[in-house]
Design an enzyme around this catalytic site. Structure first.
Site, PDB file in Angstrom:
ATOM      1  N   ASP A  15      -4.161   6.882  -3.544  1.00 31.23           N
ATOM      2  CA  ASP A  15      -4.006   5.842  -2.521  1.00 31.23           C
ATOM      3  C   ASP A  15      -4.484   4.529  -3.128  1.00 31.23           C
ATOM      4  O   ASP A  15      -5.671   4.380  -3.432  1.00 31.23           O
ATOM      5  CB  ASP A  15      -4.835   6.233  -1.291  1.00 31.23           C
ATOM      6  CG  ASP A  15      -4.656   5.255  -0.137  1.00 31.23           C
ATOM      7  OD1 ASP A  15      -3.880   4.297  -0.280  1.00 31.23           O
ATOM      8  OD2 ASP A  15      -5.297   5.462   0.911  1.00 31.23           O
ATOM      9  N   HIS A  55      -6.695  11.135   5.093  1.00 31.03           N
ATOM     10  CA  HIS A  55      -8.013  10.803   5.624  1.00 31.03           C
ATOM     11  C   HIS A  55      -8.810  12.093   5.731  1.00 31.03           C
ATOM     12  O   HIS A  55      -8.629  12.878   6.670  1.00 31.03           O
ATOM     13  CB  HIS A  55      -7.897  10.109   6.987  1.00 31.03           C
ATOM     14  CG  HIS A  55      -7.360   8.711   6.893  1.00 31.03           C
ATOM     15  ND1 HIS A  55      -7.231   7.887   7.990  1.00 31.03           N
ATOM     16  CD2 HIS A  55      -6.929   7.995   5.852  1.00 31.03           C
ATOM     17  CE1 HIS A  55      -6.734   6.715   7.611  1.00 31.03           C
ATOM     18  NE2 HIS A  55      -6.540   6.765   6.311  1.00 31.03           N
ATOM     19  N   ASP A  69       0.863  -1.185   0.000  1.00 29.14           N
ATOM     20  CA  ASP A  69       0.000   0.000   0.000  1.00 29.14           C
ATOM     21  C   ASP A  69       0.899   1.234   0.000  1.00 29.14           C
ATOM     22  O   ASP A  69       1.581   1.512   0.995  1.00 29.14           O
ATOM     23  CB  ASP A  69      -0.900  -0.021   1.240  1.00 29.14           C
ATOM     24  CG  ASP A  69      -1.963   1.077   1.223  1.00 29.14           C
ATOM     25  OD1 ASP A  69      -1.958   1.900   0.293  1.00 29.14           O
ATOM     26  OD2 ASP A  69      -2.792   1.108   2.149  1.00 29.14           O
ATOM     27  N   HIS A 105     -12.057   5.821   2.808  1.00 24.03           N
ATOM     28  CA  HIS A 105     -12.061   7.189   3.334  1.00 24.03           C
ATOM     29  C   HIS A 105     -12.027   8.206   2.196  1.00 24.03           C
ATOM     30  O   HIS A 105     -11.597   7.909   1.078  1.00 24.03           O
ATOM     31  CB  HIS A 105     -10.841   7.399   4.238  1.00 24.03           C
ATOM     32  CG  HIS A 105      -9.540   6.953   3.612  1.00 24.03           C
ATOM     33  ND1 HIS A 105      -8.767   7.779   2.834  1.00 24.03           N
ATOM     34  CD2 HIS A 105      -8.914   5.749   3.639  1.00 24.03           C
ATOM     35  CE1 HIS A 105      -7.706   7.113   2.409  1.00 24.03           C
ATOM     36  NE2 HIS A 105      -7.770   5.864   2.881  1.00 24.03           N
ATOM     37  N   GLU A 139     -11.247   0.905  -0.021  1.00 20.94           N
ATOM     38  CA  GLU A 139     -10.351  -0.211   0.307  1.00 20.94           C
ATOM     39  C   GLU A 139     -11.110  -1.220   1.164  1.00 20.94           C
ATOM     40  O   GLU A 139     -11.846  -0.851   2.073  1.00 20.94           O
ATOM     41  CB  GLU A 139      -9.098   0.283   1.030  1.00 20.94           C
ATOM     42  CG  GLU A 139      -9.329   1.093   2.284  1.00 20.94           C
ATOM     43  CD  GLU A 139      -8.039   1.583   2.905  1.00 20.94           C
ATOM     44  OE1 GLU A 139      -7.021   0.867   2.807  1.00 20.94           O
ATOM     45  OE2 GLU A 139      -8.033   2.680   3.497  1.00 20.94           O
ATOM     46  N   GLU A 171      -7.376  -1.801  -3.092  1.00 17.08           N
ATOM     47  CA  GLU A 171      -7.812  -0.409  -2.914  1.00 17.08           C
ATOM     48  C   GLU A 171      -7.643   0.375  -4.209  1.00 17.08           C
ATOM     49  O   GLU A 171      -6.681   0.175  -4.954  1.00 17.08           O
ATOM     50  CB  GLU A 171      -6.993   0.238  -1.798  1.00 17.08           C
ATOM     51  CG  GLU A 171      -7.330   1.690  -1.535  1.00 17.08           C
ATOM     52  CD  GLU A 171      -6.496   2.270  -0.403  1.00 17.08           C
ATOM     53  OE1 GLU A 171      -6.888   3.321   0.149  1.00 17.08           O
ATOM     54  OE2 GLU A 171      -5.443   1.677  -0.063  1.00 17.08           O
TER      55      GLU A 171
END
Length: 475
Positions: free
Chosen positions: A259, A336, A248, A328, A361, A456
């Protein structure tokens, strides 16, 4: 000859005659008297189609045409230059004229090819500053009108620079991860994997302070550890054949963070666990959209995830969603952003809104489906909304000043502090955490002996469509 003659206009005949006179052969033909017997390959008898319908002769009268009804047209047989070549000489050669290349009027971008391994910054591959568009999903039902709304299209044009920043970061992420997938193998130290992956990330994004760079530390959580693990300096943990590892990492351009995460394994018995997490993530991406409720997305994800089971060493385990891990929203320089996308039912019923950026995710587990903080902490992040806090000690103030300039509110890890020369940071960092200036994010683990998987993607809810920015050929 059995086909009806094609008609030529007088203008076409004149143009053809002028072209013929320009050639060397045309001058020879023009100076010689025309002999009817030399016009064919052999002086054979004229066919009925060659006989003039008015005079009965096989040689048409001067100025006459093949069809009395059309006085201004001639057939190709009567046109100068279409007669067969004389038998006494050479056949007329056609000139091979090179076709002129047409100018490119379609605004097609010339893209350089990337090296293997990748070394060319992505911005150099796309000289026009336009980067590959992600996977487009058009809105439906109550939001179908957005697709053709001129007002919404104008809003998108005004925000095109934001989309290009996100697409650049996404293209860098794609190239870095696809390269990493080709060389990551069991037997390698996790710290070496992270350093090599991050070096490629920095090179392709052309890291430049807070303008472009890495979005957050490279996570390489193994087996029951689901998230937030990266090796600290001196950690020599080695990747093994039976490990399930989650990678990640993030890339950002002007604070616009991509992300994106994926899971790797080398033992085929874990493949159903990976498929469950991948299918659940795709379901969440499908359900997401403007006015979609976060809790309903979580219910859809859980239904898909928990329809899978995996057999490990002869024992069957149901795949469970890790209920205290979420997707998120993402804001500039803040990973976040404030809204959480649950992966189980019963969550918050807040709606997604236009122009919001999210990371969906999902985490599947063979354990309890619940994680706790465990092991040594490696991930840290400066709090975004903290005000003035009095700090004691020059070393603490120096470290905070370094964090502000180097990372601002982007996450960082202790290994990066060591590599930048901030080797005596543990005490000062602990004080910043206790003061609430910096938040610590330890590794999150399910019960020992369990296995976890994660996938994700990042997407943005544009005014006219949803664009999954990080989608690639790999997943």
């Amino acid at each position: 000859l059995n086909q009806p003659p094609t008609k030529w206009t007088l203008k076409q005949v004149l143009i053809r005659t002028e072209k013929l006179e320009e050639s060397d052969m045309s001058s020879q033909i023009a100076n010689e008297p025309i002999d009817d017997h030399k016009l064919g390959e052999s002086p054979s008898e004229p066919t009925p189609d060659q006989v003039d319908p008015q005079t009965g002769s096989d040689t048409p009268n001067e100025g006459t045409v093949d069809s009395p009804a059309d006085a201004d047209t001639l057939t190709p047989d009567a046109a100068v230059g279409d007669n067969p070549q004389p038998t006494t000489g050479k056949r007329r050669r056609r000139r091979n004229r090179k076709k002129k290349k047409k100018k490119n009027t379609n605004n097609v971008r010339a893209i350089r090819s990337q090296t293997n391994p990748p070394t060319i910054p992505v911005r150099e591959l796309f000289a026009d500053g336009h980067y590959p568009v992600g996977e487009i999903h058009h809105y439906k039902d109550d939001n179908l009108w957005r697709t053709t709304s001129e007002e919404k299209r104008n809003i998108e044009r005004l925000q095109s620079h934001i989309y290009e920043d996100l697409r650049l970061a996404a293209e860098v992420h794609r190239q870095v991860r696809q390269d990493a997938q080709s060389w990551i193998r069991p037997g390698m130290k996790l710290i070496d994997i992270c350093r090599r992956l991050e070096a490629t990330n920095l090179k392709l994004v052309e890291a430049n302070g807070l303008e472009r760079g890495i979005g957050f530390p490279t996570g390489c959580s193994i087996d029951n550890c689901a998230a937030h693990y990266t090796p600290n300096t001196g950690d020599n943990l080695v990747l093994e054949e039976d490990n399930v590892v989650k990678f990640d990492f993030g890339t950002h351009v002007n604070g616009r963070i991509i992300d994106c995460a994926w899971t790797m394994c080398w033992n085929p018995q874990f493949e159903p666990l990976l498929e469950a997490a991948k299918a659940a993530t795709n379901k969440g991406l499908e359900e997401a959209g403007i006015d979609a409720r976060l809790g309903e997305i979580g219910a859809s994800i859980q239904e898909v995830m928990e329809s899978y089971e995996v057999e490990i060493n002869g024992k069957v385990y149901p795949v469970k969603c890790i209920r205290n891990l979420n997707g998120h929203s993402i804001q500039p320089y803040i990973i976040h952003g404030g809204k959480s996308v649950p992966i189980v039912k019963g969550g918050d019923m807040t709606k997604m809104e236009e122009n919001e950026c999210y990371a969906i995710e999902t985490f599947g587990s063979t354990g309890k489906g619940y994680v706790n903080e465990d092991m040594e902490c490696s991930h840290y992040m400066k709090s975004a909304n903290v005000g003035y806090v009095p700090l004691r000690g020059a070393r603490v103030a120096k470290l905070l000043n370094y964090i502000n300039k180097r990372f601002d509110t982007l996450p960082f890890c202790r290994r990066w502090l060591d590599e930048d020369g901030e080797t005596r940071h543990i005490g000062a960092l602990r004080q910043l955490v206790n003061a609430g200036v910096v938040s610590a994010h330890p590794p999150l683990c399910d019960i020992k002996g369990s296995y976890t998987a994660q996938f994700e993607h990042t997407f943005i809810l544009k005014p006219t469509c949803k664009e999954i920015l990080s989608r690639g050929d790999d997943y």
